[in-house]
Write a protein that holds these residues in place. Structure first.
Motif, PDB file in Angstrom:
ATOM      1  N   SER A  92       0.830  -1.205   0.000  1.00 34.41           N
ATOM      2  CA  SER A  92       0.000   0.000   0.000  1.00 34.41           C
ATOM      3  C   SER A  92       0.866   1.257   0.000  1.00 34.41           C
ATOM      4  O   SER A  92       0.582   2.224  -0.722  1.00 34.41           O
ATOM      5  N   LEU A  93       1.926   1.236   0.804  1.00 36.99           N
ATOM      6  CA  LEU A  93       2.811   2.400   0.856  1.00 36.99           C
ATOM      7  C   LEU A  93       3.568   2.569  -0.457  1.00 36.99           C
ATOM      8  O   LEU A  93       3.706   3.703  -0.956  1.00 36.99           O
ATOM      9  N   LEU A  94       4.029   1.477  -1.043  1.00 37.79           N
ATOM     10  CA  LEU A  94       4.711   1.563  -2.338  1.00 37.79           C
ATOM     11  C   LEU A  94       3.783   2.137  -3.407  1.00 37.79           C
ATOM     12  O   LEU A  94       4.191   2.990  -4.206  1.00 37.79           O
ATOM     13  N   GLU A  95       2.541   1.686  -3.422  1.00 36.99           N
ATOM     14  CA  GLU A  95       1.581   2.211  -4.393  1.00 36.99           C
ATOM     15  C   GLU A  95       1.377   3.709  -4.185  1.00 36.99           C
ATOM     16  O   GLU A  95       1.322   4.478  -5.154  1.00 36.99           O
ATOM     17  N   GLN A  96       1.264   4.126  -2.930  1.00 34.50           N
ATOM     18  CA  GLN A  96       1.089   5.537  -2.623  1.00 34.50           C
ATOM     19  C   GLN A  96       2.301   6.351  -3.071  1.00 34.50           C
ATOM     20  O   GLN A  96       2.160   7.424  -3.678  1.00 34.50           O
ATOM     21  N   MET A  97       3.489   5.854  -2.804  1.00 32.30           N
ATOM     22  CA  MET A  97       4.696   6.580  -3.189  1.00 32.30           C
ATOM     23  C   MET A  97       4.851   6.644  -4.701  1.00 32.30           C
ATOM     24  O   MET A  97       5.294   7.669  -5.245  1.00 32.30           O
ATOM     25  N   ARG A  98       4.486   5.573  -5.386  1.00 37.86           N
ATOM     26  CA  ARG A  98       4.532   5.601  -6.854  1.00 37.86           C
ATOM     27  C   ARG A  98       3.573   6.657  -7.398  1.00 37.86           C
ATOM     28  O   ARG A  98       3.892   7.355  -8.357  1.00 37.86           O
ATOM     29  N   SER A  99       2.406   6.794  -6.762  1.00 37.29           N
ATOM     30  CA  SER A  99       1.440   7.804  -7.208  1.00 37.29           C
ATOM     31  C   SER A  99       1.973   9.219  -6.983  1.00 37.29           C
ATOM     32  O   SER A  99       1.549  10.165  -7.656  1.00 37.29           O
ATOM     33  N   LEU A 100       2.898   9.365  -6.042  1.00 35.35           N
ATOM     34  CA  LEU A 100       3.528  10.659  -5.754  1.00 35.35           C
ATOM     35  C   LEU A 100       4.801  10.856  -6.578  1.00 35.35           C
ATOM     36  O   LEU A 100       5.513  11.843  -6.397  1.00 35.35           O
ATOM     37  N   ASP A 101       5.071   9.911  -7.476  1.00 35.66           N
ATOM     38  CA  ASP A 101       6.236   9.962  -8.364  1.00 35.66           C
ATOM     39  C   ASP A 101       7.555   9.926  -7.588  1.00 35.66           C
ATOM     40  O   ASP A 101       8.539  10.543  -8.000  1.00 35.66           O
ATOM     41  N   LEU A 102       7.570   9.204  -6.478  1.00 40.77           N
ATOM     42  CA  LEU A 102       8.802   9.016  -5.731  1.00 40.77           C
ATOM     43  C   LEU A 102       9.554   7.807  -6.283  1.00 40.77           C
ATOM     44  O   LEU A 102       8.928   6.825  -6.726  1.00 40.77           O
ATOM     45  N   PRO A 103      10.873   7.860  -6.286  1.00 39.69           N
ATOM     46  CA  PRO A 103      11.676   6.773  -6.880  1.00 39.69           C
ATOM     47  C   PRO A 103      11.780   5.549  -5.973  1.00 39.69           C
ATOM     48  O   PRO A 103      12.692   5.429  -5.151  1.00 39.69           O
ATOM     49  N   VAL A 104      10.821   4.649  -6.124  1.00 37.31           N
ATOM     50  CA  VAL A 104      10.780   3.399  -5.370  1.00 37.31           C
ATOM     51  C   VAL A 104      10.496   2.257  -6.339  1.00 37.31           C
ATOM     52  O   VAL A 104      10.001   2.475  -7.442  1.00 37.31           O
ATOM     53  N   PRO A 105      10.794   1.017  -5.944  1.00 36.51           N
ATOM     54  CA  PRO A 105      10.520  -0.124  -6.833  1.00 36.51           C
ATOM     55  C   PRO A 105       9.024  -0.278  -7.117  1.00 36.51           C
ATOM     56  O   PRO A 105       8.186   0.060  -6.278  1.00 36.51           O
ATOM     57  N   ARG A 106       8.709  -0.832  -8.278  1.00 33.42           N
ATOM     58  CA  ARG A 106       7.312  -1.104  -8.617  1.00 33.42           C
ATOM     59  C   ARG A 106       6.827  -2.308  -7.812  1.00 33.42           C
ATOM     60  O   ARG A 106       7.435  -3.379  -7.853  1.00 33.42           O
ATOM     61  N   PRO A 107       5.747  -2.164  -7.058  1.00 30.63           N
ATOM     62  CA  PRO A 107       5.219  -3.306  -6.304  1.00 30.63           C
ATOM     63  C   PRO A 107       4.520  -4.293  -7.230  1.00 30.63           C
ATOM     64  O   PRO A 107       3.765  -3.883  -8.118  1.00 30.63           O
ATOM     65  N   ILE A 108       4.757  -5.570  -7.031  1.00 30.90           N
ATOM     66  CA  ILE A 108       4.116  -6.614  -7.839  1.00 30.90           C
ATOM     67  C   ILE A 108       3.023  -7.310  -7.029  1.00 30.90           C
ATOM     68  O   ILE A 108       1.883  -7.406  -7.458  1.00 30.90           O
ATOM     69  N   GLY A 109       3.362  -7.789  -5.852  1.00 28.95           N
ATOM     70  CA  GLY A 109       2.347  -8.459  -5.040  1.00 28.95           C
ATOM     71  C   GLY A 109       2.937  -9.041  -3.771  1.00 28.95           C
ATOM     72  O   GLY A 109       4.131  -8.886  -3.466  1.00 28.95           O
ATOM     73  N   GLY A 110       2.091  -9.689  -3.009  1.00 28.79           N
ATOM     74  CA  GLY A 110       2.516 -10.316  -1.766  1.00 28.79           C
ATOM     75  C   GLY A 110       1.659 -11.536  -1.472  1.00 28.79           C
ATOM     76  O   GLY A 110       0.685 -11.825  -2.193  1.00 28.79           O
ATOM     77  N   ILE A 111       2.005 -12.237  -0.433  1.00 26.36           N
ATOM     78  CA  ILE A 111       1.224 -13.402  -0.025  1.00 26.36           C
ATOM     79  C   ILE A 111       1.382 -13.569   1.487  1.00 26.36           C
ATOM     80  O   ILE A 111       2.433 -13.222   2.045  1.00 26.36           O
ATOM     81  N   TYR A 112       0.324 -14.024   2.120  1.00 27.02           N
ATOM     82  CA  TYR A 112       0.450 -14.373   3.539  1.00 27.02           C
ATOM     83  C   TYR A 112      -0.356 -15.630   3.819  1.00 27.02           C
ATOM     84  O   TYR A 112      -1.383 -15.894   3.193  1.00 27.02           O
TER      85      TYR A 112
END
Length: 236
Positions: A92-112
């Motif tokens: 969720s945080l990665l998606e938010q940061m990507r929407s703010l155009d911050l240089p972070v890795p593209r999130p693909i997914g997770g599992i629990y």
């Protein structure tokens, strides 16, 4: 927000990138090994695998505990709901940061996977192409080639958006072949109200990591002038 897909009574897939055919097998290092796509392993807060396949290049990380508790509980966390799981929060945080155009890795997914009130989990992100972490660059004796002013400026970009990185150190800053600066590993991080105290604490943590590594590696040197240049970039 990641999309949740229950794939068994106790296993849930979290999808951030719906353009890829994400499956539970993507979170199994043995699967990638069978596809001859396992490019290497690493260490950090969790167990890490580097994947290079026709489907893409990824970093797979298993969430693990740190500190004393890790001696008897390596990777189980108390389950208090999906939105409190480590992969959900980080995606969720990665998606938010990507929407703010911050240089972070593209999130693909997770599992629990939940069992008896506890869960284990993993995260999959896209690899930052042609990049090295700050630690390796300095360790090779190339600190003089870095744009320290820009490193500080990029940290400030995150702080301007209220992004608190709980473990800002020289291993979690990446520099690609175009000299673009990236931040990685956002486990236990969050977006919060701006405050000079936590922002300064972030900078102090980064400086401590540089000082620590300089005592362990002969070629790992960062001059006072370089650090001042980083702070000047931060302050604008």
């Amino acid at each position: 927000m990641p999309q949740a897909q229950k794939i068994s009574p106790n296993k849930t897939l979290l999808i951030s990138d719906a353009t890829r055919p994400l499956a539970a097998s993507w979170f199994d290092p043995d699967y990638w090994q069978s596809q001859h796509a396992l490019a290497g392993t690493g260490t950090g807060r969790g167990a890490v695998w580097f994947i290079k396949s026709p489907l893409g290049s990824f970093v797979l990380r298993r969430y693990r505990r740190g500190g004393l508790i890790a001696k008897f509980n390596k990777d189980h966390f108390l389950f208090t709901g999906q939105k409190h799981t480590r992969p959900w929060l980080e995606l969720s945080l990665l998606e938010q940061m990507r929407s703010l155009d911050l240089p972070v890795p593209r999130p693909i997914g997770g599992i629990y996977v939940v069992n008896k009130g506890f869960y284990q989990s993993q995260l999959l992100t896209e690899t930052i192409a042609n990049a090295q972490d700050l630690f390796e660059i300095i360790k090779m004796g190339q600190s003089h080639q870095l744009d320290w002013h820009n490193i500080g400026a990029v940290v400030k970009q995150f702080h301007n958006q209220g992004i608190y990185h709980s473990d800002l150190n020289c291993h979690n800053i990446m520099i690609d072949q175009d000299n673009k600066v990236w931040l990685i590993d956002f486990d236990k991080c969050e977006q919060r109200s701006q405050n000079q105290q936590w922002q300064q604490a972030n900078l102090d943590r980064l400086k401590r990591s540089l000082d620590k590594e300089s005592k362990l590696h002969a070629k790992f040197t960062v001059s006072d002038a370089q650090w001042r240049n980083c702070l000047e970039g931060y302050r604008g």
